[in-house]
Design a protein around this motif. Structure first.
Motif, PDB file in Angstrom:
ATOM      1  N   GLY A 184      -6.927   2.391   4.629  1.00 46.72           N
ATOM      2  CA  GLY A 184      -6.710   3.800   4.303  1.00 46.72           C
ATOM      3  C   GLY A 184      -6.784   4.010   2.812  1.00 46.72           C
ATOM      4  O   GLY A 184      -7.448   3.252   2.094  1.00 46.72           O
TER       5      GLY A 184
ATOM      6  N   ASN B 190      -7.538  -1.451   2.565  1.00 46.67           N
ATOM      7  CA  ASN B 190      -6.526  -1.041   1.597  1.00 46.67           C
ATOM      8  C   ASN B 190      -5.320  -1.986   1.658  1.00 46.67           C
ATOM      9  O   ASN B 190      -4.672  -2.240   0.630  1.00 46.67           O
ATOM     10  CB  ASN B 190      -6.098   0.416   1.875  1.00 46.67           C
ATOM     11  N   GLY B 191      -5.050  -2.534   2.828  1.00 44.72           N
ATOM     12  CA  GLY B 191      -3.972  -3.521   2.963  1.00 44.72           C
ATOM     13  C   GLY B 191      -4.243  -4.758   2.113  1.00 44.72           C
ATOM     14  O   GLY B 191      -3.337  -5.323   1.492  1.00 44.72           O
TER      15      GLY B 191
ATOM     16  N   SER C 147      -2.248   6.005   4.568  1.00 41.82           N
ATOM     17  CA  SER C 147      -2.830   5.018   5.489  1.00 41.82           C
ATOM     18  C   SER C 147      -3.598   5.801   6.551  1.00 41.82           C
ATOM     19  O   SER C 147      -3.139   6.852   6.981  1.00 41.82           O
ATOM     20  CB  SER C 147      -1.728   4.213   6.201  1.00 41.82           C
TER      21      SER C 147
ATOM     22  N   SER D  96      -3.823   4.595   0.493  1.00 42.38           N
ATOM     23  CA  SER D  96      -2.422   4.789   0.160  1.00 42.38           C
ATOM     24  C   SER D  96      -2.305   5.466  -1.208  1.00 42.38           C
ATOM     25  O   SER D  96      -2.989   5.079  -2.154  1.00 42.38           O
ATOM     26  CB  SER D  96      -1.687   3.453   0.168  1.00 42.38           C
TER      27      SER D  96
ATOM     28  N   ASP E  13      -3.823   2.974  10.624  1.00 40.68           N
ATOM     29  CA  ASP E  13      -2.595   2.511  11.275  1.00 40.68           C
ATOM     30  C   ASP E  13      -2.653   2.695  12.785  1.00 40.68           C
ATOM     31  O   ASP E  13      -2.193   1.837  13.540  1.00 40.68           O
ATOM     32  CB  ASP E  13      -1.369   3.218  10.671  1.00 40.68           C
TER      33      ASP E  13
END
Lengths: 84, 228
Positions: free
Chosen positions: B50, B87-88, B11, B52, B14
């Motif tokens: 990000g 990315n979330g 990530s 991950s 964040d």
């Protein structure tokens, strides 16, 4: 022991932008006979032994993680081989 | 209100997310590492952008099986707000909390620039502080934001007003129906490619993203704060 070859590709109905770019590049190199390019992933799995049928295990792994069936298709080949 | 920012290996938005909540929104926020098995005490869950797990296999495919995801699925089922950015969003798609999937951008390029978004539905818990059809500017930064779903799913998204944000004018990535952000059917899980947490201060080029977080707080207060 089993060697499994897994192929994951974008579904026919889903545009593959990488495949299109590679096809255009091939055409610019005069490979006019190559009509279409689809790019995918190739994975090799090794299974020493399994309580469940190997096919069942691989299918589940593909459905759960190796392919995203919303946009991807998968197929696999299982080879039984003797461990060295 | 207490927010959780989930941190996966890889990530990288964040800290921006944490800053947006703590310093600009002025609410409580904590980082939660991906292997945690409790989200107790949090009122809202944020999945930042990000790469991950290095985007290995597919974006979000491996993070989707993190320990904390079981708790995120529970929180979503309980009706808590769950927001996935970039990315979330990809992780929420892989987890099946949102319908559809992400493809490489049509141009095959990683695109990082401010874009205009249109508010298609201001009646969600994430968009209540915007005006209907308002046009806002929020940055995008992704290589795989080309949203895809089949026609049947698209019709359902439209029918239930699940499309919250669309790209206004130019479609940067080839996304179907210009989709930039969608919710689940219940409306408490939002996934979006643009980064509202990077647009919370005029010093950084604009504050249009802040209203998204304010909307979450407003909606939470309406249902959770006992009126004196």
């Amino acid at each position: 022991m089993f060697k499994v070859k897994v192929y994951v590709t974008l579904r026919e109905s889903v545009l593959d932008p990488q495949g299109v770019a590679v096809k255009n590049s091939l055409h610019s190199l005069n490979f006019s006979e190559i009509e279409d390019v689809r790019i995918g992933k190739y994975m090799e799995l090794t299974i020493e032994k399994s309580e469940r049928p190997v096919e069942e295990v691989v299918k589940e792994a593909c459905e759960k993680l190796l392919a995203n069936t919303v946009i991807e298709d998968y197929r696999f080949e299982i080879e039984e081989c003797v461990a060295l | 209100m207490r927010f959780a920012v989930i941190v996966f290996p890889g990530s990288n938005c964040d800290i921006d997310m944490f800053h947006a909540i703590k310093d600009e929104l002025g609410e409580e926020v904590e980082y939660v590492w991906h292997d945690q098995d409790s989200l107790e005490g949090f009122d809202a869950i944020l999945l930042p952008g990000g790469f991950s797990y290095g985007d290995y296999l597919r974006c979000g495919a491996i993070a989707r099986f993190s320990n904390v995801m079981k708790e995120i699925i529970k929180a979503a089922e309980a009706g808590k707000p769950v927001l996935g950015v970039c990315n979330g969003f990809q992780i929420l798609l892989e987890a099946g909390l949102l319908p559809g999937a992400m493809r490489r951008n049509e141009s095959l390029k990683f695109i990082c620039k401010p874009v205009e978004l249109k508010i298609e539905n201001n009646e969600t818990m994430f968009s209540g502080s915007y005006r209907q059809d308002e046009v806002i500017t929020v940055p995008i930064a992704h290589g795989e934001g080309n949203y895809y779903c089949d026609e049947e799913t698209l019709a359902r998204l439209e029918e239930n007003n699940q499309i919250v944000f669309t790209y206004n004018g130019e479609n940067p990535n080839g996304s179907i129906s210009n989709i930039a952000g969608i919710t689940n059917e219940k409306g408490n899980v939002l996934g979006m490619m643009p980064h509202p947490e990077r647009a919370v201060d005029s010093l950084l080029g604009g504050a249009d993203g802040l209203k998204l977080f304010q909307s979450i707080v407003r909606s939470w207060r309406e249902s959770n704060v006992v009126k004196a």
